[in-house]
Design a protein around this motif. Structure first.
Motif, PDB file in Angstrom:
ATOM      1  N   ARG A  60       0.827  -1.213   0.000  1.00  0.00           N
ATOM      2  CA  ARG A  60       0.000   0.000   0.000  1.00  0.00           C
ATOM      3  C   ARG A  60       0.857   1.257   0.000  1.00  0.00           C
ATOM      4  O   ARG A  60       0.506   2.270  -0.625  1.00  0.00           O
ATOM      5  CB  ARG A  60      -0.927   0.015   1.220  1.00  0.00           C
ATOM      6  N   GLU A  61       1.979   1.205   0.676  1.00  0.00           N
ATOM      7  CA  GLU A  61       2.814   2.390   0.836  1.00  0.00           C
ATOM      8  C   GLU A  61       3.825   2.575  -0.294  1.00  0.00           C
ATOM      9  O   GLU A  61       4.387   3.650  -0.463  1.00  0.00           O
ATOM     10  CB  GLU A  61       3.557   2.321   2.177  1.00  0.00           C
ATOM     11  N   ARG A  62       4.029   1.516  -1.067  1.00  0.00           N
ATOM     12  CA  ARG A  62       5.068   1.557  -2.094  1.00  0.00           C
ATOM     13  C   ARG A  62       4.629   2.377  -3.299  1.00  0.00           C
ATOM     14  O   ARG A  62       3.546   2.197  -3.841  1.00  0.00           O
ATOM     15  CB  ARG A  62       5.386   0.130  -2.541  1.00  0.00           C
ATOM     16  N   LEU A  63       5.485   3.282  -3.727  1.00  0.00           N
ATOM     17  CA  LEU A  63       5.241   4.030  -4.954  1.00  0.00           C
ATOM     18  C   LEU A  63       5.753   3.267  -6.175  1.00  0.00           C
ATOM     19  O   LEU A  63       5.094   3.202  -7.207  1.00  0.00           O
ATOM     20  CB  LEU A  63       5.940   5.386  -4.889  1.00  0.00           C
ATOM     21  N   LEU A  64       6.943   2.709  -6.059  1.00  0.00           N
ATOM     22  CA  LEU A  64       7.581   1.996  -7.162  1.00  0.00           C
ATOM     23  C   LEU A  64       8.180   0.692  -6.652  1.00  0.00           C
ATOM     24  O   LEU A  64       8.652   0.625  -5.511  1.00  0.00           O
ATOM     25  CB  LEU A  64       8.715   2.837  -7.772  1.00  0.00           C
ATOM     26  N   PRO A  65       8.216  -0.345  -7.479  1.00  0.00           N
ATOM     27  CA  PRO A  65       8.974  -1.535  -7.126  1.00  0.00           C
ATOM     28  C   PRO A  65      10.468  -1.223  -7.212  1.00  0.00           C
ATOM     29  O   PRO A  65      10.861  -0.220  -7.831  1.00  0.00           O
ATOM     30  CB  PRO A  65       8.558  -2.562  -8.183  1.00  0.00           C
ATOM     31  N   LEU A  91       0.289   4.988  -9.604  1.00  0.00           N
ATOM     32  CA  LEU A  91       0.817   6.164  -8.923  1.00  0.00           C
ATOM     33  C   LEU A  91      -0.302   7.160  -8.664  1.00  0.00           C
ATOM     34  O   LEU A  91      -1.200   7.344  -9.489  1.00  0.00           O
ATOM     35  CB  LEU A  91       1.901   6.822  -9.781  1.00  0.00           C
ATOM     36  N   PRO A  92      -0.286   7.818  -7.512  1.00  0.00           N
ATOM     37  CA  PRO A  92      -1.301   8.833  -7.222  1.00  0.00           C
ATOM     38  C   PRO A  92      -1.255   9.950  -8.264  1.00  0.00           C
ATOM     39  O   PRO A  92      -0.191  10.290  -8.792  1.00  0.00           O
ATOM     40  CB  PRO A  92      -0.880   9.358  -5.837  1.00  0.00           C
ATOM     41  N   PRO A  93      -2.411  10.506  -8.604  1.00  0.00           N
ATOM     42  CA  PRO A  93      -2.427  11.640  -9.544  1.00  0.00           C
ATOM     43  C   PRO A  93      -1.499  12.751  -9.058  1.00  0.00           C
ATOM     44  O   PRO A  93      -1.444  13.050  -7.862  1.00  0.00           O
ATOM     45  CB  PRO A  93      -3.889  12.093  -9.534  1.00  0.00           C
ATOM     46  N   GLY A  94      -0.776  13.336  -9.979  1.00  0.00           N
ATOM     47  CA  GLY A  94       0.120  14.422  -9.619  1.00  0.00           C
ATOM     48  C   GLY A  94       1.510  13.975  -9.221  1.00  0.00           C
ATOM     49  O   GLY A  94       2.359  14.810  -8.884  1.00  0.00           O
ATOM     50  N   THR A  95       1.781  12.669  -9.252  1.00  0.00           N
ATOM     51  CA  THR A  95       3.119  12.177  -8.908  1.00  0.00           C
ATOM     52  C   THR A  95       4.126  12.628  -9.968  1.00  0.00           C
ATOM     53  O   THR A  95       3.879  12.524 -11.170  1.00  0.00           O
ATOM     54  CB  THR A  95       3.126  10.639  -8.809  1.00  0.00           C
ATOM     55  N   LEU A  96       5.227  13.166  -9.504  1.00  0.00           N
ATOM     56  CA  LEU A  96       6.280  13.626 -10.409  1.00  0.00           C
ATOM     57  C   LEU A  96       7.313  12.523 -10.602  1.00  0.00           C
ATOM     58  O   LEU A  96       7.727  11.862  -9.648  1.00  0.00           O
ATOM     59  CB  LEU A  96       6.963  14.873  -9.829  1.00  0.00           C
ATOM     60  N   GLN A 125       7.979  11.322  -6.789  1.00  0.00           N
ATOM     61  CA  GLN A 125       7.556  12.127  -5.644  1.00  0.00           C
ATOM     62  C   GLN A 125       6.048  12.316  -5.722  1.00  0.00           C
ATOM     63  O   GLN A 125       5.525  12.918  -6.658  1.00  0.00           O
ATOM     64  CB  GLN A 125       8.263  13.482  -5.619  1.00  0.00           C
ATOM     65  N   ALA A 126       5.343  11.760  -4.713  1.00  0.00           N
ATOM     66  CA  ALA A 126       3.881  11.843  -4.680  1.00  0.00           C
ATOM     67  C   ALA A 126       3.444  13.137  -4.001  1.00  0.00           C
ATOM     68  O   ALA A 126       4.202  13.733  -3.218  1.00  0.00           O
ATOM     69  CB  ALA A 126       3.316  10.637  -3.934  1.00  0.00           C
ATOM     70  N   PRO A 127       2.210  13.584  -4.281  1.00  0.00           N
ATOM     71  CA  PRO A 127       1.716  14.825  -3.649  1.00  0.00           C
ATOM     72  C   PRO A 127       1.694  14.753  -2.129  1.00  0.00           C
ATOM     73  O   PRO A 127       1.788  15.798  -1.461  1.00  0.00           O
ATOM     74  CB  PRO A 127       0.299  14.957  -4.216  1.00  0.00           C
ATOM     75  N   ASP A 128       1.556  13.542  -1.551  1.00  0.00           N
ATOM     76  CA  ASP A 128       1.503  13.437  -0.092  1.00  0.00           C
ATOM     77  C   ASP A 128       2.890  13.426   0.550  1.00  0.00           C
ATOM     78  O   ASP A 128       3.024  13.200   1.753  1.00  0.00           O
ATOM     79  CB  ASP A 128       0.731  12.177   0.316  1.00  0.00           C
ATOM     80  N   GLY A 129       3.941  13.645  -0.267  1.00  0.00           N
ATOM     81  CA  GLY A 129       5.287  13.732   0.274  1.00  0.00           C
ATOM     82  C   GLY A 129       6.090  12.452   0.173  1.00  0.00           C
ATOM     83  O   GLY A 129       7.309  12.460   0.405  1.00  0.00           O
TER      84      GLY A 129
END
Length: 706
Positions: A60-65, A91-96, A125-129
């Protein structure tokens, strides 16, 4: 069920199928032990639940493998289903996203098609930091293939002695062999056994398939007299060098003249003494020193670790787990070397040997190119390394502690197999961006026209056997085959090399198809190519696959002369290896051989009729040329009628595995010079050359064209 779910999350099988329609459960104790080797506590029900919760939370917390894969013209392989023009994962919307290529260029946004081939770094980098960093491997879709059909020789290098060898074949002999085979007989390649560094100390393991390091070659293969500094040894050391040469001649004579087995340890003892004289008494010239320093810089820490292990093993023995505690970890050992000038000198010595061996490998590869070989030298990658060797010490975090690679029970071995090789941890490979694997392939491909991968199915899964368990109590652990193949294809592409997979034995469904999709050639051995799904009869040439190396035998099987004569059955009976009655085994073997000879006659490949061994062996190779196989390999002993297998599985002291020189039918050793003058070898190779060069077909009209 909870344990099974946890095992599945980590690629650990809880059951396997040795044959169609049969499922065998894996003992829970095995599953728990294997999970433990992967850093997952499954010793109690509570621990299993906690591990599952932790895995779910990480997902749940992982952005990328840790590692992402892009194959040119295909979708990203992690996670599946994404388009190559979009970032992977949910990826969450707005992720750079920011990609830094291996050359330092920066690509932002989602334009993945702009990325060059290579190993890059992805930052998210996700919008939630939340942030994440991942390795991105961008590879071609396929390994390059040969432009033309080729035939070549398969040889165990140690077995091919010349009158200049020091008791075993060396890189000078390899250079002579490729020059002769290419220029005189139009061979397109020569495949050799693994030349990996062996475990130091005596007695050593003679098997080239259980090395200390797969990344670096063994200096026992050096041709000492062809080291440039050898000629510069001064008179104060020349007398000692002459004594070593005389001992080497005696060692060679024991093998060639007196029938002794090859003694690798004795050869290395002589070469080590000679190398110490050369290295210690002759300074490198400016150009040579610059080349050596470039080699050191390019090899980096990997070579330093290997050389450090070699030096420490000389002082403390190769069982590194028994070394003083401060030396069991590479970085701590590095500090100890800095404080010990004598040890530092030995580290430099072993770095020098790696460089010298690399340069002679390069000379052999250049000789193959100059001889007109389209493919060149095919190097061999063993499936694993010795648990007490250099790689296992230097890369401890990458290997699964307390585990060994092997094979499950099958129709040929009801007890299964334990090969004594520690497996790589798939999670550690992914976390490192497959760095150990990439480094290994880069080194092996430096001077290779092609790379043969032993037990290529290991890119998909390996049978892990926990320490103290029988091989029957192991289980399969799955690797990320998509990533493993992407790395392989990328490095082969960069080297301009082919890849050949040894895919004999039990192969799970879909593996051969996936390898073929990536351009990896398979291995097809005559005696195994039957219509197993139908009549069981020999497979007609038109039905063989094209993307393979077709051959009559391998280093683990009887030479063709022994197969045709039935001598291999007699040998196995003498050593107590036959499972059934001798006469029944002989009758089965005769019937099998007769089926093949009958097919050769029907196809017009044996006009001389059965009964003449040389004619039958030529018919075998005419048949191979009649298949669509793009590469045809000739086991070098078959060219001279050698009857002795180089390795007889299931034996140790009972048979001189990996220690036999090339021999004539009567068992008398044949030198490289006598091989080159052999009328029997000339007759076979001349025909192979003529048929390959002319694109001739020896199969009937219904065979598919090549």
């Amino acid at each position: 069920m909870t344990l099974a779910r946890l095992a599945a999350r980590h690629g650990v099988a809880t059951a396997y199928s040795p044959s169609e329609g049969v499922t065998v459960p894996v003992p829970d104790a095995t599953v728990v032990a294997v999970l433990g080797a992967l850093g997952v506590d499954a010793t109690t029900p509570e621990a299993v639940t906690a591990a599952l919760d932790a895995a779910d939370r990480a997902d749940r917390e992982r952005l990328l493998p840790p590692t992402l894969v892009l194959r040119r013209g295909e979708s990203p392989l992690h996670p599946p289903g994404e388009s190559p023009t979009h970032p992977p994962g949910d990826l969450p919307p707005g992720t750079l996203l920011r990609v830094t290529t291996e050359d330092g260029a920066v690509v932002t946004g989602q334009d993945w098609e702009r990325l060059p081939l290579g190993v890059h770094t992805v930052e998210a980098q996700a919008p939630d930091g939340r942030t994440a960093t991942s390795t991105l491997i961008v590879s071609p879709a396929r390994v390059p293939g040969p432009e033309h059909r080729a035939y070549g020789l398969l040889v165990q290098l140690y077995s091919l002695l010349s009158h200049r060898s020091w008791g075993m074949g060396d890189l000078g002999d390899l250079r002579e062999l490729v020059t002769w085979a290419g220029r005189v007989h139009g061979a397109g390649f020569v495949q050799v056994n693994p030349l990996h560094a062996g475990v130091p100390g005596a007695p050593s393991d003679p098997s080239p398939y259980r090395p200390s390091s797969r990344r670096f070659p063994d200096p026992v293969h050096l041709r000492i007299e062809e080291i440039p500094e050898y000629a510069l040894v001064g008179p104060e050391h020349r007398e000692e060098l002459d004594r070593i040469l005389a001992e080497a001649a005696e060692l060679r004579e024991r093998v060639l003249g007196k029938g002794a087995a090859i003694d690798r340890d004795a050869v290395w003892e002589l070469k080590r003494r000679a190398l110490e004289l050369v290295v210690e008494s002759v300074e490198l010239g400016p150009g040579r020193r610059a080349d050596f320093h470039d080699f050191l810089a390019a090899r980096g820490r990997a070579l330093e670790d290997h050389a450090t292990y070699q030096a420490l093993a000389e002082r403390h023995g190769h069982h590194w787990r028994e070394w003083p505690e401060e030396l069991r970890e590479p970085r701590a050992a590095e500090a100890a070397v800095c404080d010990d000038p004598a040890l530092a000198t030995r580290v430099d010595f072993h770095c020098r040997l790696a460089w010298l061996t690399d340069r002679q490998l390069a000379a052999a590869a250049e000789a193959a190119r100059e001889a007109g070989m389209e493919v060149g030298i095919v190097h061999d990658l063993a499936v694993g390394v010795h648990p007490e060797g250099s790689d296992a010490w230097a890369q401890q975090e990458a290997f699964a502690a307390g585990m060994s690679v092997g094979a499950p029970p099958d129709a040929f071995n009801s007890r299964g197999q334990d090969w004594g090789l520690p497996p790589w941890r798939p999670d550690a490979l992914a976390a490192s961006g497959y760095a150990p694997y990439r480094g290994l392939l880069q080194e092996l491909l430096r001077h290779a026209g092609a790379l043969r991968i032993d037990h290529v199915m290991g890119l998909f899964r390996l049978w892990w056997v926990p320490e103290g368990h029988e091989p029957t109590q192991g289980t399969y652990v799955r690797y990320d085959a998509e990533a493993m193949l992407a790395v392989l294809v990328l490095e082969a592409h960069r080297a301009g090399a082919l890849v050949i997979g040894e895919d004999l034995g039990t192969v799970e469904p879909g593996v051969r198809e996936e390898l073929a999709r990536s351009g990896v050639f398979g291995t097809s051995v005559l005696w195994f190519e039957r219509d197993w799904a139908g009549t069981g009869r020999p497979l007609p040439p038109a039905e063989w696959r094209a993307e393979c190396v077709a051959t009559a035998t391998t280093h683990d099987l009887p030479p063709t002369a022994a197969r045709l004569s039935g001598d291999h059955v007699t040998l196995r009976h003498r050593l107590g290896l036959l499972a059934g009655d001798l006469e029944r085994e002989r009758a089965t073997d005769r019937a099998d051989t007769a089926e093949w000879l009958g097919m050769f006659q029907r196809l017009g490949l044996l006009p001389e009729g059965p009964g003449d061994e040389e004619s039958e062996i030529r018919a075998v190779h005419r048949f191979l040329l009649g298949t669509p196989a793009r590469m045809v390999g000739v086991w070098l002993p078959d060219a001279v009628g050698d009857r002795r297998p180089q390795n007889l599985p299931g034996t140790w002291d009972e048979y001189p595995n990996w220690r036999l020189p090339l021999a004539a039918p009567d068992g008398q050793p044949l030198t490289l010079e006598r091989l080159a003058a052999s009328p029997r070898a000339h007759a076979l190779l001349r025909e192979l050359h003529a048929r390959t060069a002319a694109g001739a077909r020896t199969a009937p009209p219904d065979a598919r064209p090549v």
